[in-house]
Scaffold this motif. Structure first.
Motif, PDB file in Angstrom:
ATOM      1  N   ARG A   1      19.638  88.982   7.240  1.00 55.95           N
ATOM      2  CA  ARG A   1      18.588  89.434   6.329  1.00 55.95           C
ATOM      3  C   ARG A   1      18.689  90.933   6.048  1.00 55.95           C
ATOM      4  O   ARG A   1      18.439  91.386   4.927  1.00 55.95           O
ATOM      5  CB  ARG A   1      17.212  89.075   6.907  1.00 55.95           C
ATOM      6  CG  ARG A   1      16.917  87.571   6.889  1.00 55.95           C
ATOM      7  CD  ARG A   1      15.494  87.273   7.321  1.00 55.95           C
ATOM      8  NE  ARG A   1      15.270  87.582   8.731  1.00 55.95           N
ATOM      9  CZ  ARG A   1      15.522  86.736   9.726  1.00 55.95           C
ATOM     10  NH1 ARG A   1      16.036  85.536   9.467  1.00 55.95           N
ATOM     11  NH2 ARG A   1      15.270  87.075  10.978  1.00 55.95           N
ATOM     12  N   SER A   2      19.079  91.707   7.065  1.00 52.76           N
ATOM     13  CA  SER A   2      19.264  93.146   6.858  1.00 52.76           C
ATOM     14  C   SER A   2      20.404  93.401   5.888  1.00 52.76           C
ATOM     15  O   SER A   2      20.298  94.250   4.990  1.00 52.76           O
ATOM     16  CB  SER A   2      19.541  93.839   8.196  1.00 52.76           C
ATOM     17  OG  SER A   2      18.432  93.749   9.048  1.00 52.76           O
ATOM     18  N   ALA A   3      21.509  92.666   6.056  1.00 56.60           N
ATOM     19  CA  ALA A   3      22.649  92.819   5.147  1.00 56.60           C
ATOM     20  C   ALA A   3      22.252  92.425   3.730  1.00 56.60           C
ATOM     21  O   ALA A   3      22.630  93.103   2.758  1.00 56.60           O
ATOM     22  CB  ALA A   3      23.829  91.972   5.629  1.00 56.60           C
ATOM     23  N   ASP A   4      21.500  91.346   3.590  1.00 50.29           N
ATOM     24  CA  ASP A   4      21.033  90.918   2.261  1.00 50.29           C
ATOM     25  C   ASP A   4      20.263  92.040   1.577  1.00 50.29           C
ATOM     26  O   ASP A   4      20.437  92.307   0.380  1.00 50.29           O
ATOM     27  CB  ASP A   4      20.128  89.683   2.386  1.00 50.29           C
ATOM     28  CG  ASP A   4      20.903  88.405   2.682  1.00 50.29           C
ATOM     29  OD1 ASP A   4      22.147  88.417   2.559  1.00 50.29           O
ATOM     30  OD2 ASP A   4      20.257  87.401   3.040  1.00 50.29           O
ATOM     31  N   SER A   5      19.391  92.692   2.337  1.00 49.81           N
ATOM     32  CA  SER A   5      18.564  93.743   1.760  1.00 49.81           C
ATOM     33  C   SER A   5      19.409  94.938   1.335  1.00 49.81           C
ATOM     34  O   SER A   5      19.269  95.454   0.228  1.00 49.81           O
ATOM     35  CB  SER A   5      17.497  94.178   2.771  1.00 49.81           C
ATOM     36  OG  SER A   5      16.556  95.037   2.176  1.00 49.81           O
ATOM     37  N   VAL A   6      20.308  95.376   2.215  1.00 50.97           N
ATOM     38  CA  VAL A   6      21.175  96.521   1.906  1.00 50.97           C
ATOM     39  C   VAL A   6      22.012  96.245   0.659  1.00 50.97           C
ATOM     40  O   VAL A   6      22.188  97.121  -0.197  1.00 50.97           O
ATOM     41  CB  VAL A   6      22.078  96.849   3.110  1.00 50.97           C
ATOM     42  CG1 VAL A   6      23.143  97.874   2.727  1.00 50.97           C
ATOM     43  CG2 VAL A   6      21.243  97.377   4.277  1.00 50.97           C
ATOM     44  N   LEU A   7      22.514  95.031   0.538  1.00 53.20           N
ATOM     45  CA  LEU A   7      23.330  94.675  -0.626  1.00 53.20           C
ATOM     46  C   LEU A   7      22.500  94.721  -1.911  1.00 53.20           C
ATOM     47  O   LEU A   7      22.989  95.128  -2.961  1.00 53.20           O
ATOM     48  CB  LEU A   7      23.943  93.289  -0.435  1.00 53.20           C
ATOM     49  CG  LEU A   7      25.027  93.197   0.640  1.00 53.20           C
ATOM     50  CD1 LEU A   7      25.356  91.743   0.950  1.00 53.20           C
ATOM     51  CD2 LEU A   7      26.287  93.938   0.215  1.00 53.20           C
ATOM     52  N   ARG A   8      21.244  94.317  -1.826  1.00 52.93           N
ATOM     53  CA  ARG A   8      20.388  94.362  -3.015  1.00 52.93           C
ATOM     54  C   ARG A   8      20.110  95.800  -3.455  1.00 52.93           C
ATOM     55  O   ARG A   8      20.034  96.083  -4.645  1.00 52.93           O
ATOM     56  CB  ARG A   8      19.062  93.629  -2.747  1.00 52.93           C
ATOM     57  CG  ARG A   8      19.156  92.134  -3.061  1.00 52.93           C
ATOM     58  CD  ARG A   8      17.849  91.431  -2.799  1.00 52.93           C
ATOM     59  NE  ARG A   8      17.710  91.114  -1.380  1.00 52.93           N
ATOM     60  CZ  ARG A   8      16.683  90.447  -0.862  1.00 52.93           C
ATOM     61  NH1 ARG A   8      15.700  90.042  -1.634  1.00 52.93           N
ATOM     62  NH2 ARG A   8      16.619  90.186   0.430  1.00 52.93           N
ATOM     63  N   TRP A   9      19.966  96.724  -2.487  1.00 57.46           N
ATOM     64  CA  TRP A   9      19.749  98.123  -2.875  1.00 57.46           C
ATOM     65  C   TRP A   9      20.906  98.642  -3.716  1.00 57.46           C
ATOM     66  O   TRP A   9      20.717  99.398  -4.656  1.00 57.46           O
ATOM     67  CB  TRP A   9      19.641  99.044  -1.663  1.00 57.46           C
ATOM     68  CG  TRP A   9      18.717  98.621  -0.582  1.00 57.46           C
ATOM     69  CD1 TRP A   9      17.704  97.692  -0.664  1.00 57.46           C
ATOM     70  CD2 TRP A   9      18.706  99.104   0.762  1.00 57.46           C
ATOM     71  NE1 TRP A   9      17.080  97.565   0.554  1.00 57.46           N
ATOM     72  CE2 TRP A   9      17.669  98.418   1.447  1.00 57.46           C
ATOM     73  CE3 TRP A   9      19.463 100.040   1.457  1.00 57.46           C
ATOM     74  CZ2 TRP A   9      17.383  98.664   2.793  1.00 57.46           C
ATOM     75  CZ3 TRP A   9      19.187 100.286   2.784  1.00 57.46           C
ATOM     76  CH2 TRP A   9      18.153  99.609   3.444  1.00 57.46           C
ATOM     77  N   THR A  10      22.099  98.213  -3.350  1.00 56.36           N
ATOM     78  CA  THR A  10      23.306  98.782  -3.967  1.00 56.36           C
ATOM     79  C   THR A  10      23.739  98.023  -5.211  1.00 56.36           C
ATOM     80  O   THR A  10      24.178  98.632  -6.188  1.00 56.36           O
ATOM     81  CB  THR A  10      24.463  98.795  -2.947  1.00 56.36           C
ATOM     82  OG1 THR A  10      24.018  99.432  -1.745  1.00 56.36           O
ATOM     83  CG2 THR A  10      25.675  99.534  -3.493  1.00 56.36           C
ATOM     84  N   TYR A  11      23.628  96.708  -5.193  1.00 54.45           N
ATOM     85  CA  TYR A  11      24.202  95.888  -6.266  1.00 54.45           C
ATOM     86  C   TYR A  11      23.168  95.057  -7.025  1.00 54.45           C
ATOM     87  O   TYR A  11      23.535  94.291  -7.920  1.00 54.45           O
ATOM     88  CB  TYR A  11      25.243  94.917  -5.682  1.00 54.45           C
ATOM     89  CG  TYR A  11      26.307  95.581  -4.850  1.00 54.45           C
ATOM     90  CD1 TYR A  11      27.394  96.228  -5.448  1.00 54.45           C
ATOM     91  CD2 TYR A  11      26.237  95.581  -3.465  1.00 54.45           C
ATOM     92  CE1 TYR A  11      28.366  96.845  -4.686  1.00 54.45           C
ATOM     93  CE2 TYR A  11      27.215  96.191  -2.681  1.00 54.45           C
ATOM     94  CZ  TYR A  11      28.268  96.825  -3.309  1.00 54.45           C
ATOM     95  OH  TYR A  11      29.244  97.445  -2.550  1.00 54.45           O
ATOM     96  N   GLY A  12      21.899  95.205  -6.694  1.00 58.75           N
ATOM     97  CA  GLY A  12      20.907  94.285  -7.231  1.00 58.75           C
ATOM     98  C   GLY A  12      20.362  94.614  -8.603  1.00 58.75           C
ATOM     99  O   GLY A  12      19.576  93.836  -9.144  1.00 58.75           O
ATOM    100  N   GLY A  13      20.740  95.766  -9.195  1.00 56.84           N
ATOM    101  CA  GLY A  13      20.173  96.128 -10.483  1.00 56.84           C
ATOM    102  C   GLY A  13      18.663  96.308 -10.355  1.00 56.84           C
ATOM    103  O   GLY A  13      18.173  96.948  -9.423  1.00 56.84           O
TER     104      GLY A  13
END
Length: 328
Positions: free
Chosen positions: A87-99
């Motif tokens: 879940r932490s990785a999911d969140s970090v990825l959204r900050w960077t690539y989530g638009g």
């Protein structure tokens, strides 16, 4: 005496909750800059090998007494370490690539942390949204990425690259609704900020020590596994997880500032450093030969391909026009 009901000021509990949530938001959407898809940050964060580097940042985060105490009381890292990591990785990825989703994720996290309040061992009221502590959570990514550069790229970052990474770190801080007062703007300011935390604020928090120990322990067997099968599965997991545990531990501890390791009471030998460098040297070779689909998290991979497609369209636009104009 007669009570007067004033319709103009009456609010529903839902409206009150919405108003309270709005007070948690520090930055308007229009004030937030997203991470450029062709940036160095976007190149690195989506790699699978970034996970243990992010783990080093998490350990440093809980060395702040407020964060350590809040995590100790509210986090599920003991019962569900794998799920928490995912879940932490999911969140970090959204900050960077989530638009646009990055902005919504920042608001969600700010609201999620609002109820995490308690009294510490000294009886002092503390909150997960303590401005200093909340800012430190995001700030930890910058020094860990900087130290990890030789492992991930095979070289140090240039000064311009470090400036770019700090700009992106500040962008992420605003995405996460961090109050920016006192947040470092320059490399010199960040060095002073980081030194101050190490010298005056970070502690050998029991949660940080526990996280380090957890890295060398096989993950727990899920309760969904039938009881008769659990002993055998524990033995398999204990053996199969050793290579990953060693990699995770070495990378996490290896990218820490030596002063942070000293606070935690962790040793670090030349042999461990050489072992860490050899592992990542092999990974860099593998990454140069493997397709990106196998080296990046899915969201990062598709975001990078999306950006490539857009850039290809722009290059085509420069080579031709949609209409031809008659010469005069």
């Amino acid at each position: 005496m007669t009570a007067v009901h004033d319709e103009s000021v009456a609010t529903t509990s839902a409206e009150a909750d919405e108003r309270a949530a709005d007070r948690l938001i520090n930055h308007r959407d229009t004030d937030i800059e997203l991470i450029p898809p062709d940036s160095l940050t976007a190149q690195l964060v989506g790699l699978y090998t970034f996970l243990p580097i992010n783990g080093a940042a998490f350990v440093m985060q809980v060395m702040h007494p407020v964060i350590g105490d809040v995590v100790d009381k509210f986090s599920v890292f003991r019962k569900d370490p794998v799920g928490r990591a995912i879940r932490s990785a999911d969140s970090v990825l959204r900050w960077t690539y989530g638009g646009q989703e990055a902005i919504e994720e920042g608001k969600r996290l700010r609201r999620l942390h609002q109820p995490l309040q308690m009294r510490n061992a000294e009886g002092k009221h503390i909150s997960a949204l303590n401005p200093e502590a909340y800012a430190w959570v995001i700030a930890t990514a910058f020094p860990t990425m900087t130290t990890a550069a030789p492992l991930m790229l095979g070289r140090e970052f240039s000064e311009e690259e470090r400036k770019e990474l700090l700009r992106d770190n500040r962008r992420i801080a605003k995405i996460l609704q961090v109050p920016m007062k006192g947040y470092p703007e320059t490399l010199e300011e960040f060095d002073e900020y980081f030194d101050d935390f190490i010298e005056n604020k970070l502690v050998r928090h029991p949660v940080a020590v526990e996280l380090i120990e957890q890295m060398r322990t096989a993950p727990p067997v899920p309760k969904t596994v039938p009881k008769p099968l659990r002993p055998a599965l524990r033995k398999v997991a204990a053996t199969a997880s050793v290579p990953f545990q060693n990699f995770n531990y070495l990378t996490t501890v290896g990218v820490m500032d030596p002063r942070v390791r000293e606070i935690l009471g962790l040793g670090w030998t030349d042999e461990e450093q050489r072992h860490l460098e050899k592992i990542h040297a092999r990974l860099r070779v593998a990454y140069r030969t493997l397709p990106e689909r196998l080296t990046y998290f899915p969201l990062a991979y598709h975001a990078r391909r999306h950006n490539d497609a857009i850039q290809a369209m722009k290059r085509r636009e420069k080579k031709s026009a949609a209409y031809k104009y008659a010469s005069r």
